[in-house]
Design a protein around this motif. Structure first.
Motif, mmCIF file in Angstrom:
data_model
loop_
_atom_site.group_PDB
_atom_site.id
_atom_site.type_symbol
_atom_site.label_atom_id
_atom_site.label_comp_id
_atom_site.label_asym_id
_atom_site.label_seq_id
_atom_site.Cartn_x
_atom_site.Cartn_y
_atom_site.Cartn_z
ATOM 1 N N ARG A 1 0.859 -1.186 0.000
ATOM 2 C CA ARG A 1 0.000 0.000 0.000
ATOM 3 C C ARG A 1 0.893 1.233 0.000
ATOM 4 N N GLN A 2 0.491 2.221 -0.764
ATOM 5 C CA GLN A 2 1.267 3.451 -0.828
ATOM 6 C C GLN A 2 0.353 4.650 -0.628
ATOM 7 N N PHE A 3 0.916 5.680 -0.010
ATOM 8 C CA PHE A 3 0.196 6.923 0.224
ATOM 9 C C PHE A 3 1.064 8.085 -0.252
ATOM 10 N N VAL A 4 0.472 8.953 -1.050
ATOM 11 C CA VAL A 4 1.145 10.165 -1.513
ATOM 12 C C VAL A 4 0.507 11.337 -0.790
ATOM 13 N N LEU A 5 1.326 12.071 -0.040
ATOM 14 C CA LEU A 5 0.850 13.208 0.742
ATOM 15 C C LEU A 5 1.408 14.492 0.147
ATOM 16 N N ILE A 6 0.532 15.386 -0.267
ATOM 17 C CA ILE A 6 0.978 16.649 -0.837
ATOM 18 C C ILE A 6 1.095 17.685 0.274
ATOM 19 N N GLY A 7 2.297 18.194 0.469
ATOM 20 C CA GLY A 7 2.550 19.238 1.458
ATOM 21 C C GLY A 7 2.801 20.565 0.761
ATOM 22 N N HIS A 8 1.784 21.400 0.691
ATOM 23 C CA HIS A 8 1.901 22.650 -0.057
ATOM 24 C C HIS A 8 2.874 23.640 0.576
ATOM 25 N N ASP A 9 2.981 23.611 1.902
ATOM 26 C CA ASP A 9 3.809 24.593 2.600
ATOM 27 C C ASP A 9 4.966 23.964 3.374
ATOM 28 N N VAL A 10 5.190 22.694 3.178
ATOM 29 C CA VAL A 10 6.263 22.009 3.908
ATOM 30 C C VAL A 10 7.612 22.600 3.513
ATOM 31 N N PRO A 11 8.477 22.897 4.473
ATOM 32 C CA PRO A 11 9.788 23.454 4.129
ATOM 33 C C PRO A 11 10.581 22.513 3.238
ATOM 34 N N THR A 12 11.377 23.089 2.367
ATOM 35 C CA THR A 12 12.275 22.301 1.521
ATOM 36 C C THR A 12 13.717 22.402 2.004
ATOM 37 N N THR A 13 13.913 23.068 3.126
ATOM 38 C CA THR A 13 15.220 23.134 3.788
ATOM 39 C C THR A 13 15.000 22.753 5.250
ATOM 40 N N PRO A 14 16.064 22.373 5.950
ATOM 41 C CA PRO A 14 15.889 21.907 7.328
ATOM 42 C C PRO A 14 15.803 23.026 8.360
ATOM 43 N N ASP A 15 15.648 24.245 7.904
ATOM 44 C CA ASP A 15 15.673 25.388 8.827
ATOM 45 C C ASP A 15 14.310 25.624 9.475
ATOM 46 N N PHE A 16 13.848 24.660 10.235
ATOM 47 C CA PHE A 16 12.603 24.842 10.969
ATOM 48 C C PHE A 16 12.735 24.186 12.340
ATOM 49 N N SER A 17 11.939 24.677 13.267
ATOM 50 C CA SER A 17 11.996 24.191 14.641
ATOM 51 C C SER A 17 11.042 23.032 14.847
ATOM 52 N N LEU A 18 11.502 22.036 15.545
ATOM 53 C CA LEU A 18 10.633 20.915 15.905
ATOM 54 C C LEU A 18 9.600 21.321 16.951
ATOM 55 N N ASP A 19 9.752 22.514 17.507
ATOM 56 C CA ASP A 19 8.808 23.011 18.502
ATOM 57 C C ASP A 19 7.709 23.871 17.891
ATOM 58 N N ASP A 20 7.731 24.069 16.567
ATOM 59 C CA ASP A 20 6.721 24.913 15.912
ATOM 60 C C ASP A 20 6.285 24.274 14.599
ATOM 61 N N LEU A 21 5.847 23.027 14.651
ATOM 62 C CA LEU A 21 5.489 22.298 13.437
ATOM 63 C C LEU A 21 4.196 22.810 12.815
ATOM 64 N N ALA A 22 3.302 23.328 13.633
ATOM 65 C CA ALA A 22 2.015 23.787 13.114
ATOM 66 C C ALA A 22 2.119 25.149 12.440
#
Length: 200
Positions: free
Chosen positions: A2-23
């Motif tokens: 089984r496969q799932f494709v999830l489209i993330g329109h605003d997901v960062p493309t670099t790792p410069d984000f905080s794990l404390d502010d995912l929302a």
């Protein structure tokens, strides 16, 4: 598989984000991490026959493979850490060759259409949508190796809808109520696990 494709329109493309502010600062990565968790995690283990493809802004695809996946725990933060680690290795993805930042995780330099083209032979591509045919009218046997496509908190864009019109085999709905993506994944698993609610 089984496969799932999830489209993330605003997901960062670099790792410069905080794990404390995912929302907030990570483009609703919290919701997508819940979807990834729902796809894999069972009460005492991981579904090994599942793959998830997270599309980040139609630029990158992070693929999680349950047969090799490690360090996935039932919380958003640990899943987001796997996403961030993948993005830290994005420069290692060259052409069609992926970066392989951790077991069971690969990062590709391709977007939505390119990902669907690559996995189209894996099974029927199914768009989960409120206007689709009822899943119970299709039957579980036709969906055993399906590739389910879901959007994040935003609707499919016109361009994404065009890609789906070209590649998708079916548009299905899972019930009378609108569901969040992680809930839809859980319902899809349950439907297939029970062979269309016939085996318990």
């Amino acid at each position: 598989m089984r496969q799932f494709v999830l489209i993330g329109h605003d997901v960062p493309t670099t790792p410069d984000f905080s794990l404390d502010d995912l929302a907030g600062g990570a483009g609703r990565l919290d919701a997508l991490c819940r979807s990834i968790t729902a796809a894999f995690v069972t009460s005492h283990g991981i579904r090994e026959d599942v793959r998830v493809h997270l599309i980040a802004q139609d630029e990158l695809t992070i693929t999680f493979d349950g047969s090799d996946l490690q360090r996935l725990n039932p919380d958003e933060r640990s899943t987001a850490a796997l996403v961030r680690k993948a993005l830290e290795h994005r420069d290692e993805a060259i052409g069609a060759l992926p970066a392989e930042p951790s077991p069971g995780v690969e990062l590709y330099r391709r977007g939505f259409a390119g990902t669907l083209e690559q996995i189209a032979d894996g099974g029927p591509i199914v768009q989960l949508h409120e206007d689709g045919e009822a899943v119970v009218d299709v039957g579980a046997e036709r969906l055993s190796d399906a590739v389910f496509v879901l959007s994040d908190h935003r609707n499919f864009t016109a361009e994404e809808s065009g890609v789906l019109e070209e590649h998708a085999d079916q548009r299905l709905r899972l019930g009378p109520q609108l569901l969040h993506a992680d809930q839809a994944i859980t319902v899809a698993h349950h439907y297939l696990d029970t062979n269309g609610y016939e085996e318990f």
